[in-house]
Motif scaffolding. Structure first.
Motif, PDB file in Angstrom:
ATOM      1  N   LYS A 193       0.822  -0.880  -0.085  1.00  0.00           N
ATOM      2  CA  LYS A 193      -0.035  -0.059   0.099  1.00  0.00           C
ATOM      3  C   LYS A 193       0.483   0.758  -0.222  1.00  0.00           C
ATOM      4  O   LYS A 193       2.150   1.377   0.637  1.00  0.00           O
ATOM      5  CB  LYS A 193      -0.961  -0.197   1.469  1.00  0.00           C
ATOM      6  CG  LYS A 193      -2.160  -1.132   1.392  1.00  0.00           C
ATOM      7  CD  LYS A 193      -2.618  -0.794   2.410  1.00  0.00           C
ATOM      8  CE  LYS A 193      -3.839  -1.861   2.416  1.00  0.00           C
ATOM      9  NZ  LYS A 193      -4.671  -1.749   3.728  1.00  0.00           N
TER      10      LYS A 193
ATOM     11  N   GLU B 107      -2.421  -1.546  -3.390  1.00  0.00           N
ATOM     12  CA  GLU B 107      -3.648   0.007  -3.583  1.00  0.00           C
ATOM     13  C   GLU B 107      -2.161   1.226  -4.091  1.00  0.00           C
ATOM     14  O   GLU B 107      -1.055   1.293  -2.462  1.00  0.00           O
ATOM     15  CB  GLU B 107      -4.083  -0.317  -1.747  1.00  0.00           C
ATOM     16  CG  GLU B 107      -4.721   0.766  -2.303  1.00  0.00           C
ATOM     17  CD  GLU B 107      -5.559   1.451  -0.701  1.00  0.00           C
ATOM     18  OE1 GLU B 107      -5.769   1.942   0.034  1.00  0.00           O
ATOM     19  OE2 GLU B 107      -6.068  -0.251  -0.704  1.00  0.00           O
TER      20      GLU B 107
ATOM     21  N   THR C 226      -4.353   0.040  -8.724  1.00  0.00           N
ATOM     22  CA  THR C 226      -4.747  -1.030  -7.808  1.00  0.00           C
ATOM     23  C   THR C 226      -5.093  -2.373  -8.361  1.00  0.00           C
ATOM     24  O   THR C 226      -5.805  -2.349  -9.427  1.00  0.00           O
ATOM     25  CB  THR C 226      -5.516  -0.238  -6.880  1.00  0.00           C
ATOM     26  OG1 THR C 226      -5.603   0.930  -6.604  1.00  0.00           O
ATOM     27  CG2 THR C 226      -6.278  -1.599  -5.891  1.00  0.00           C
TER      28      THR C 226
END
Length: 357
Positions: A307, A329, A354
């Motif tokens: 992320k 992400e 993503t």
């Protein structure tokens, strides 16, 4: 004067022509220099480019290598294909494959670059069915690969010094790889300064990397059954031929490291070149595609979570092998990686991206 210049030009053309090999499927043996023009050639034995000599492979050249043949480079190798006329270096068995004698990995040696080599520059080249693909004895020569593909090589695809950047089990296939080494005359000094300034976290590692700045000089391996978490804000600079191999799990905590001049959030964890953000950044000596290997998520690894991450200036970016599971992400791949494919099939050049595989 005009007559003298004309005669001189004629002599230069004759000298250059003395090295031309134009016959279709001409045999190649021993020492090589000059130019190979578009056509097919058969390497009967190991080919050598001596120190001080240059071999130029024109677009459209195909060389079929017999067993134990290859190219040993002590001088300069320039293999400059085009998207429409690639240069193909492959097994002799591709000429007349049979059910019992078909092309396969390790049919020929590969390209071995000596530590004394002046430079090797290759673009739009396919290397197939060799033992070790391209193997450089050191990082010192100027090695530039742009859109070079590897297919079914035996032991490895690409090795720089003693570090295998693209092992054969990565199944790179026809995907093009770009890698640039040696463009900075002060590479050794820069690496030494980076290692001195930042903690080197290469090796077999698990646990937590706290916020801060680090370097990886070598290979960072996350073993099976272990997790390594990078906490934001964190910047990791990787030196040439360095990479991250994930057999267990890699995680980032999804934080950010502030905003840029346009108030956009900066990724919390950055994996980048050792030359990125150094005092020696410039158009000539700044970071470039292929400054380091990339992040390889191995087949059979545990599910990883990435992320708020930027991966930049690598040879192959993020490489997911068959069956690897990653939740990603807001990954920013920058615009400088050599290979922007997350699993060989799905393009991830759109930023941010993503995906959940």
């Amino acid at each position: 004067m005009k007559r003298i210049l004309t005669q001189l030009l004629f002599v230069i053309i004759l000298c250059g022509a003395s090295h031309r090999v134009m016959a279709t499927r001409a045999d190649l043996n021993g020492a090589q220099k000059g130019t190979l023009f578009a056509g097919e050639y058969i390497a009967q034995e190991q080919l050598h480019i001596a120190a001080g000599d240059t071999l130029f492979l024109s677009p459209g050249v195909t060389i079929y290598f017999k067993m134990y043949a290859g190219i040993a480079v002590k001088g300069t190798l320039l293999a400059l294909g085009t998207p429409g006329q690639k240069i193909i270096l492959t097994s002799y068995k591709e000429l007349q494959p049979t059910a019992l004698d078909f092309p396969k990995p390790a049919d020929w040696n590969g390209i071995k670059i000596d530590k004394s080599s002046r430079s090797v520059i290759m673009s739009n080249v396919q290397i197939k069915y060799s033992t070790f693909g391209i193997e450089s004895a050191t990082t010192e020569p100027s090695i530039q690969l742009r859109d070079v593909s590897f297919f079914s090589n035996g032991l490895s695809n690409l090795t720089i010094a003693t570090n295998t950047i693209l092992p054969s089990d990565m199944l790179v296939g026809d995907l093009p790889v770009s890698l640039c080494h040696g463009e900075n005359a002060n590479t050794g000094t820069n690496i030494a300064n980076v290692i001195k300034k930042y903690k080197n976290i290469a090796g077999i590692v698990a646990g937590t990397v706290e916020p801060g700045e680090y370097c990886i000089n070598g290979t960072l391996t996350i073993p099976k059954g272990s997790t390594l978490t990078f906490k934001a804000p964190c910047v990791v600079r990787l030196t040439p031929h360095s990479s991250i191999l994930v057999k267990g799990q890699i995680k980032t905590d999804g934080g950010f490291s502030g905003t840029d001049a346009h108030y956009a959030k900066k990724p919390g964890v950055v994996f980048t070149s050792y030359r990125d953000g150094t005092a020696n950044d410039s158009a000539r000596f700044g970071p470039g595609a292929g400054d380091w290997g990339g992040i390889r998520i191995a087949a059979g690894s545990d599910s990883s979570v990435l992320k708020s991450v930027r991966i930049d200036y690598s040879a192959y970016g993020l490489r997911l092998e068959s069956g690897a599971m990653v939740y990603a992400e807001e990954i920013d791949f920058g615009s400088h990686n050599g290979l922007l494919k997350q699993d060989g099939l799905h393009d991830v050049t759109t930023l941010p991206v993503t995906f959940d595989q």
